[in-house]
Write a protein that holds these residues in place. Structure first.
Motif, PDB file in Angstrom:
ATOM      1  N   VAL A 241       0.846  -1.183   0.000  1.00  0.00           N
ATOM      2  CA  VAL A 241       0.000   0.000   0.000  1.00  0.00           C
ATOM      3  C   VAL A 241       0.890   1.243   0.000  1.00  0.00           C
ATOM      4  O   VAL A 241       1.991   1.230   0.565  1.00  0.00           O
ATOM      5  CB  VAL A 241      -0.957   0.023   1.219  1.00  0.00           C
ATOM      6  N   ALA A 242       0.408   2.308  -0.649  1.00  0.00           N
ATOM      7  CA  ALA A 242       1.055   3.618  -0.603  1.00  0.00           C
ATOM      8  C   ALA A 242      -0.035   4.659  -0.433  1.00  0.00           C
ATOM      9  O   ALA A 242      -1.025   4.643  -1.167  1.00  0.00           O
ATOM     10  CB  ALA A 242       1.847   3.888  -1.889  1.00  0.00           C
ATOM     11  N   VAL A 243       0.139   5.567   0.539  1.00  0.00           N
ATOM     12  CA  VAL A 243      -0.866   6.587   0.792  1.00  0.00           C
ATOM     13  C   VAL A 243      -0.184   7.923   1.056  1.00  0.00           C
ATOM     14  O   VAL A 243       0.757   8.021   1.835  1.00  0.00           O
ATOM     15  CB  VAL A 243      -1.801   6.186   1.963  1.00  0.00           C
ATOM     16  N   GLU A 244      -0.649   8.947   0.363  1.00  0.00           N
ATOM     17  CA  GLU A 244      -0.069  10.284   0.504  1.00  0.00           C
ATOM     18  C   GLU A 244      -0.608  10.983   1.741  1.00  0.00           C
ATOM     19  O   GLU A 244      -1.731  10.746   2.189  1.00  0.00           O
ATOM     20  CB  GLU A 244      -0.364  11.114  -0.751  1.00  0.00           C
ATOM     21  N   HIS A 245       0.210  11.908   2.282  1.00  0.00           N
ATOM     22  CA  HIS A 245      -0.180  12.733   3.417  1.00  0.00           C
ATOM     23  C   HIS A 245       0.565  14.054   3.323  1.00  0.00           C
ATOM     24  O   HIS A 245       1.417  14.238   2.441  1.00  0.00           O
ATOM     25  CB  HIS A 245       0.130  12.022   4.738  1.00  0.00           C
ATOM     26  N   SER A 246       0.286  14.979   4.231  1.00  0.00           N
ATOM     27  CA  SER A 246       1.015  16.249   4.228  1.00  0.00           C
ATOM     28  C   SER A 246       2.407  16.053   4.817  1.00  0.00           C
ATOM     29  O   SER A 246       2.696  15.033   5.460  1.00  0.00           O
ATOM     30  CB  SER A 246       0.261  17.302   5.036  1.00  0.00           C
ATOM     31  N   ASP A 247       3.253  17.056   4.633  1.00  0.00           N
ATOM     32  CA  ASP A 247       4.630  16.934   5.113  1.00  0.00           C
ATOM     33  C   ASP A 247       4.732  16.969   6.633  1.00  0.00           C
ATOM     34  O   ASP A 247       5.811  16.738   7.181  1.00  0.00           O
ATOM     35  CB  ASP A 247       5.510  18.024   4.487  1.00  0.00           C
TER      36      ASP A 247
END
Length: 286
Positions: A241-247
């Motif tokens: 799995v790969a999931v984006e988020h804020s820095d």
């Protein structure tokens, strides 16, 4: 000097005064869209072909309308996508996560990998996978009807091999028929907490769809929690799995993919500015 280049210089100054983050690039992209050329070809537009529509576009950008809404297009990796009001405009940061997805698929010992893109928006990630990993089969889920229209148009125009299947559904409950069979789940979900509203650039908060921005919960991570639950349901043992988020959310997202829920090899990964940008993990013990 070329008339169009002169006008681009004037437009650059106006956009800079209006606070545009990249005024020269914006002016050139607006000019290229109006005159139907690539930015590298702007110098070749003859003076008698100058179109005053350019200044209408510049005024819209000065007023804070997103560049991509004005031109109707956004670039993502090797794709030119159709975008507009009602669909999230893909960002360059997400290209790094898409690159990780493609590298991971290449390393898999799977003939025809099965990929699910949760919250596909314009279809940017799903179509990149279909283009660059041509044996992959991609299911892309989007619950917003307006965004789904944009995704449908992009898939119809760009998915020449017919590898992407779109689903108008909520990603928390979609694709139950694929439970336990998916090789890779990827998502760029909403993740901004409402407490950050005043810090979000005006052209983002006023024009990108709210459901693609605000993640829910005090920390903005409720949508990512739903991605984690859906990925755990969909993935086969050993799937990724790969999931984006804020820095600023890397640590919080890291702990959402808890070991007691079956996650292994959880890692924070960085974007081109060396900031935490997405979390990856492997499901199961094999």
């Amino acid at each position: 000097m070329n008339l169009l280049l002169d006008e681009i210089a004037r437009a650059t100054a106006r956009l800079a005064d209006a606070g545009a983050a990249s005024p020269r690039a914006d002016a050139e992209e607006l000019a290229a869209a109006v005159h139907r050329v690539n930015r590298s070809e702007l110098h070749s537009v003859p003076d008698n072909a100058f179109d005053a529509l350019f200044w209408e576009y510049v005024a819209r950008r000065e007023a804070g309308e997103p560049l991509q809404h004005i031109t109707g297009r956004a670039f993502f990796r090797y794709l030119e996508l159709k975008v507009g009001p009602g669909v999230f405009v893909p960002r360059p940061e997400t290209e790094v996560m898409a690159g990780w997805v493609l590298e991971t698929l290449r390393d898999m010992d799977v003939r025809d990998p099965l990929v699910v893109d949760l919250g596909t928006g314009s279809g940017a990630i799903a179509l990149s996978v279909a283009l660059e990993a041509p044996r992959a089969r991609v299911h892309a889920v989007e619950k917003d009807p307006t965004a789904f229209v944009h995704a449908t148009r992009n898939v119809e125009e760009l998915d020449e091999r017919g590898r992407v299947r779109l689903h108008l559904d909520d990603f928390a409950t979609a694709l139950t028929e694929l439970n336990g069979t998916v090789d890779l789940v990827v998502s760029n979900p909403p993740y901004i907490p409402m407490s950050e509203w005043e810090y979000v650039p005006r052209d983002v908060r006023d024009h990108d769809p709210a459901d693609a921005l605000w993640g829910g919960g005090d920390d903005g991570l409720d949508a990512i929690r739903r991605v984690e639950s859906a990925a755990r349901r969909l993935l086969r043992p050993g799937g990724h799995v790969a999931v984006e988020h804020s820095d600023l959310q890397g640590n919080g997202v890291y702990w959402i993919f808890a070991e007691e829920n079956g996650w292994r090899d959880v890692r924070n990964r960085r974007d081109l500015t060396n900031r935490d940008r997405f979390v990856t993990a492997r499901y199961g013990t094999d």
